[in-house]
Design an enzyme around this catalytic site. Structure first.
Site, mmCIF file in Angstrom:
data_model
loop_
_atom_site.group_PDB
_atom_site.id
_atom_site.type_symbol
_atom_site.label_atom_id
_atom_site.label_comp_id
_atom_site.label_asym_id
_atom_site.label_seq_id
_atom_site.Cartn_x
_atom_site.Cartn_y
_atom_site.Cartn_z
ATOM 1 N N LYS A 159 -5.359 10.783 0.859
ATOM 2 C CA LYS A 159 -5.467 9.488 1.352
ATOM 3 C C LYS A 159 -6.649 8.921 0.629
ATOM 4 O O LYS A 159 -7.877 9.334 0.978
ATOM 5 C CB LYS A 159 -5.588 9.453 2.951
ATOM 6 C CG LYS A 159 -6.010 8.144 3.627
ATOM 7 C CD LYS A 159 -6.107 8.397 5.142
ATOM 8 C CE LYS A 159 -6.797 7.150 5.927
ATOM 9 N NZ LYS A 159 -7.089 7.475 6.997
ATOM 10 N N GLU A 191 0.955 -1.343 0.004
ATOM 11 C CA GLU A 191 0.091 0.140 0.002
ATOM 12 C C GLU A 191 0.994 1.272 0.158
ATOM 13 O O GLU A 191 2.157 1.125 0.240
ATOM 14 C CB GLU A 191 -0.960 -0.023 1.221
ATOM 15 C CG GLU A 191 -0.019 0.048 2.651
ATOM 16 C CD GLU A 191 -1.021 0.732 3.586
ATOM 17 O OE1 GLU A 191 -1.616 2.018 3.326
ATOM 18 O OE2 GLU A 191 -0.989 0.112 4.614
ATOM 19 N N LYS A 201 -3.491 -2.334 15.788
ATOM 20 C CA LYS A 201 -2.727 -1.252 16.586
ATOM 21 C C LYS A 201 -3.655 -0.743 17.984
ATOM 22 O O LYS A 201 -4.870 -0.861 17.766
ATOM 23 C CB LYS A 201 -2.455 0.048 15.888
ATOM 24 C CG LYS A 201 -1.307 0.579 16.202
ATOM 25 C CD LYS A 201 -1.077 2.103 15.625
ATOM 26 C CE LYS A 201 0.288 1.913 15.010
ATOM 27 N NZ LYS A 201 0.391 2.670 13.546
ATOM 28 N N ASP A 214 -11.330 -0.567 5.659
ATOM 29 C CA ASP A 214 -10.649 -1.881 5.693
ATOM 30 C C ASP A 214 -11.211 -3.243 6.006
ATOM 31 O O ASP A 214 -10.989 -4.057 5.265
ATOM 32 C CB ASP A 214 -9.305 -2.053 6.571
ATOM 33 C CG ASP A 214 -8.341 -0.538 5.954
ATOM 34 O OD1 ASP A 214 -8.534 0.154 5.075
ATOM 35 O OD2 ASP A 214 -7.305 -0.214 6.884
HETATM 36 N N1 PSU Z 1 -2.245 1.641 10.714
HETATM 37 C C1 PSU Z 1 -1.026 2.054 10.675
HETATM 38 N N2 PSU Z 1 -0.182 2.572 9.450
HETATM 39 C C2 PSU Z 1 -1.018 3.246 8.513
HETATM 40 C C3 PSU Z 1 -2.414 2.882 8.764
HETATM 41 C C4 PSU Z 1 -3.025 2.359 9.575
HETATM 42 O O1 PSU Z 1 -0.175 1.459 11.720
HETATM 43 O O2 PSU Z 1 -0.482 3.876 7.613
HETATM 44 C C5 PSU Z 1 -3.218 3.168 7.187
HETATM 45 C C6 PSU Z 1 -3.433 2.160 6.294
HETATM 46 O O3 PSU Z 1 -3.267 2.557 5.093
HETATM 47 C C7 PSU Z 1 -4.725 1.852 6.818
HETATM 48 C C8 PSU Z 1 -5.470 3.334 6.940
HETATM 49 O O4 PSU Z 1 -5.504 1.373 5.551
HETATM 50 O O5 PSU Z 1 -4.589 3.921 7.752
HETATM 51 C C9 PSU Z 1 -6.822 3.211 7.809
HETATM 52 O O6 PSU Z 1 -7.401 4.423 7.741
HETATM 53 P P1 PSU Z 1 -8.857 4.553 8.258
HETATM 54 O O7 PSU Z 1 -8.666 4.056 9.666
HETATM 55 O O8 PSU Z 1 -9.247 5.913 7.966
HETATM 56 O O9 PSU Z 1 -9.683 3.596 7.505
#
Ligand code: PSU
Ligand code: MN
Length: 301
Positions: A86, A25, A159, A142
């Site tokens: 993003k 990604e 995380k 996701d």
């Molecule tokens: N968690 C991490 N590093 C990241 C991301 C998540 O530790 O870079 C990024 C990934 O690209 C993931 C996105 O798909 O954040 C999720 O964002 P959101 O929670 O807005 O869907």
């Protein structure tokens, strides 16, 4: 398909020669790590994938074109320029039709990987159910993407900025198998443990590849979450991290950070607060995931 995918020469050759390919990604490059370590890490991850027998395909959108496989200049642009979107699933049509630059999240990268016929995808951490989601409804796309797209995702778990328990419940509801490589504990990114047992444990890339084959042959669509614990010598102490996470969540709340800004804000806050120490753990776990992802891709091939 009414729009083209732009393949790098390396990825094109890999598809033609039926070589194992690992998707990567780009949100992690543009919004997940600071420059210049983001670009250096992305390049090193590609090298590690190659060294373990597979071909890397980093996915991003440049001037509205969907790229599968990036050259050095493209990687640099993603890592070191302002205004890179993003791009999660809902943002894809906008960024493509407006001919913008976009870094793809796990969800968007999975979808593009699937269009390209790539089955294995390596990242650091996936998005999930946020703490407080029972009121904010902040649940990453996701997860819903993992319910429907046949691309397996290798990560270091979830995380602890997220609600790990709720994320595991949600994945169960969506029918997404969660398999931890070589450990009975589900990992939490910076730590090998999370306080949750893993739903499933497998100990070899071959066994993981066999599970993927079985799932997809049965017509069970969707992803498998392959959790790969961070190497023990790279762990960041759990209690110490929890303190920073609490501060990060409070700062996000104070500043009214919501929606797609939430995850990048918290990641940056933690990297700043830990003086870059957590970044070293972050980089190490991505490298570790690249090794496993490549080995699974080879086994699946
Ligand atoms: N968690 C991490 N590093 C990241 C991301 C998540 O530790 O870079 C990024 C990934 O690209 C993931 C996105 O798909 O954040 C999720 O964002 P959101 O929670 O807005 O869907
Ligand atoms: Mn969100």
């Amino acid at each position: 398909m009414s729009f083209p995918l732009h393949f790098s020469a390396e990825v094109k050759a890999a598809i033609e020669n039926k070589k194992p390919i690992v998707a990567l990604e780009s949100t992690i490059i543009s919004h997940g790590m600071p420059y210049p370590k983001n670009v250096a890490t992305a390049r090193e991850v590609e090298k590690i994938v190659r060294a373990n027998g597979a071909i890397p395909a980093t996915i991003a959108i440049l001037n509205g074109n969907i790229h599968v496989g990036l050259d050095d200049d493209q990687m640099e642009l993603l890592g070191n320029s302002k205004g890179v979107w993003k791009v999660s699933l809902r943002d894809l049509p906008y960024v493509v039709s407006q001919k913008l630059n976009g870094a793809t999240t796990v969800a968007a990268t999975m979808r593009i990987a699937s269009l390209a016929g790539i089955k294995i995808f390596v990242t650091g951490g996936i998005g999930g159910v946020h703490r407080g989601a029972e009121t904010t409804m902040d649940i990453s796309a996701d997860l819903t993407e993992m319910a429907q797209t046949n691309v397996a995702v290798v990560s270091a778990g979830v995380k602890s900025i997220l609600d790990i328990g709720l994320t595991l419940e949600y994945l169960e509801t969506l029918g997404v198998p969660v398999v931890t490589f070589g450990s009975p504990d589900f990992p939490s990114f910076y730590s090998r443990k999370s306080g949750f047992a893993t739903p499933l444990q497998l100990n070899t890339p071959k066994d993981i590849a066999a599970l993927l084959e079985a799932k997809w042959e049965m017509g069970l669509n969707g992803s498998v979450m392959i959790a790969n614990p961070i190497p023990a010598d790279k762990e960041y102490p759990f209690e110490k991290m929890e303190g920073f996470i609490q501060s990060a969540l409070k700062a996000a709340d104070d500043k009214n950070i919501t929606g797609k800004e939430t995850t990048p804000f918290i990641l940056k806050f933690i990297a700043d607060a830990t003086g870059g120490e957590s970044l070293e753990s972050n980089i190490a776990l991505v490298f570790n995931n690249a090794v496993l992802g490549a080995r699974i891709a080879v086994a699946l091939n």
